[in-house]
Write a protein that holds these residues in place. Structure first.
Motif, short mmCIF file in Angstrom:
data_model
loop_
_atom_site.label_atom_id
_atom_site.label_comp_id
_atom_site.label_asym_id
_atom_site.label_seq_id
_atom_site.Cartn_x
_atom_site.Cartn_y
_atom_site.Cartn_z
N LEU A 99 0.85 -1.18 0.00
CA LEU A 99 0.00 0.00 0.00
C LEU A 99 0.89 1.24 0.00
CD1 LEU A 99 -2.70 1.51 0.37
CD2 LEU A 99 -2.45 1.15 2.84
N VAL A 100 0.72 2.08 -1.01
CA VAL A 100 1.52 3.30 -1.13
C VAL A 100 0.62 4.48 -1.46
CG1 VAL A 100 3.59 2.05 -1.86
CG2 VAL A 100 1.98 2.92 -3.59
N GLN A 101 1.18 5.66 -1.40
CA GLN A 101 0.45 6.86 -1.77
C GLN A 101 0.76 7.25 -3.22
OE1 GLN A 101 1.48 9.80 1.21
NE2 GLN A 101 -0.20 9.15 2.53
N ALA A 121 -4.10 -2.70 -8.47
CA ALA A 121 -4.45 -3.97 -9.11
C ALA A 121 -3.62 -5.08 -8.49
CB ALA A 121 -4.19 -3.92 -10.61
N VAL A 122 -3.97 -6.30 -8.83
CA VAL A 122 -3.10 -7.44 -8.55
C VAL A 122 -2.17 -7.58 -9.76
CG1 VAL A 122 -2.94 -9.91 -8.13
CG2 VAL A 122 -4.83 -8.60 -7.14
N TYR A 123 -0.89 -7.64 -9.50
CA TYR A 123 0.11 -7.72 -10.56
C TYR A 123 0.62 -9.17 -10.67
CZ TYR A 123 0.16 -2.72 -11.23
OH TYR A 123 -0.20 -1.43 -11.52
N TYR A 124 0.60 -9.66 -11.91
CA TYR A 124 0.99 -11.03 -12.19
C TYR A 124 2.22 -11.06 -13.10
CZ TYR A 124 -3.73 -12.21 -10.62
OH TYR A 124 -4.87 -12.36 -9.89
N CYS A 125 3.07 -12.00 -12.82
CA CYS A 125 4.23 -12.28 -13.66
C CYS A 125 3.95 -13.58 -14.42
CB CYS A 125 5.47 -12.43 -12.77
SG CYS A 125 6.98 -12.88 -13.62
N THR A 132 0.66 -10.31 -6.83
CA THR A 132 0.94 -9.49 -5.66
C THR A 132 0.11 -8.21 -5.74
OG1 THR A 132 2.72 -8.47 -4.34
CG2 THR A 132 2.95 -8.35 -6.73
N GLN A 133 -0.50 -7.84 -4.63
CA GLN A 133 -1.43 -6.71 -4.62
C GLN A 133 -0.66 -5.39 -4.51
OE1 GLN A 133 -5.03 -6.60 -4.67
NE2 GLN A 133 -4.61 -4.40 -4.93
N VAL A 134 -1.02 -4.46 -5.38
CA VAL A 134 -0.53 -3.09 -5.30
C VAL A 134 -1.73 -2.17 -5.12
CG1 VAL A 134 0.60 -1.21 -6.55
CG2 VAL A 134 1.52 -3.53 -6.70
N THR A 135 -1.71 -1.38 -4.07
CA THR A 135 -2.78 -0.43 -3.80
C THR A 135 -2.20 0.96 -3.68
OG1 THR A 135 -4.04 -2.13 -2.61
CG2 THR A 135 -4.70 0.16 -2.28
N VAL A 136 -2.73 1.89 -4.47
CA VAL A 136 -2.24 3.26 -4.48
C VAL A 136 -3.36 4.17 -3.99
CG1 VAL A 136 -1.17 5.10 -5.83
CG2 VAL A 136 -0.78 2.69 -6.44
N SER A 137 -3.12 4.83 -2.88
CA SER A 137 -4.14 5.73 -2.34
C SER A 137 -3.90 7.15 -2.83
CB SER A 137 -4.11 5.70 -0.81
OG SER A 137 -2.86 6.17 -0.33
N SER A 138 -4.98 7.89 -2.95
CA SER A 138 -4.88 9.27 -3.46
C SER A 138 -4.64 10.27 -2.35
CB SER A 138 -6.15 9.62 -4.23
OG SER A 138 -7.27 9.47 -3.38
#
Length: 123
Positions: free
Chosen positions: A11-13, A92-96, A117-123
């Motif tokens: 989880l990132v900004q 999104a969920v990122y797939y290789c 692997t889940q990537v979540t970007v908060s505003s």
């Protein structure tokens, strides 16, 4: 046979950076082109980036050009996705996946997939 395992999500900004890793077991990794895809909730899985087996040619979706960079280290059997200036729409969920044959932006062209692997970007 190549079995990818993704890591590095979180989880990132908005505006932050992340580096995803894809460690792939199997003796044939160095001869396989690899790709990253992503899937947001309620949407189809979409192409993000791909890299040829020797790493000399890369491909990107228009939506990520200039922000995301794919690379690989064949000695470590690992593919990376450096993600800069992240946006909420990158959530999104990122797939290789290991490329088999055909167009690099087509999910049907890949035969082995990681769990994501889940990537979540908060505003």
């Amino acid at each position: 046979q190549v079995q990818p395992v993704e890591s590095g999500g979180g989880l990132v900004q908005a505006g932050d950076s992340l580096r995803l890793s894809c460690a792939a077991s199997g003796r044939t990794f160095s001869s396989k082109s690899m790709g990253w895809f992503r899937q947001a909730p309620g949407k189809e899985r979409e192409f993000v980036a791909a890299i040829t087996w020797i790493g000399s040619i890369t491909y990107y979706a228009d939506s990520v050009k200039g922000r995301l960079t794919i690379s690989r280290d064949n000695a470590k059997s690992t593919v990376y996705l450096q993600m800069n200036n992240l946006k909420p729409e990158d959530t999104a969920v990122y797939y290789c996946a290991a490329h088999y044959s055909g167009s690099f932006d087509d999910t049907d062209s890949y035969d082995y997939w990681g769990q994501g692997t889940q990537v979540t970007v908060s505003s």
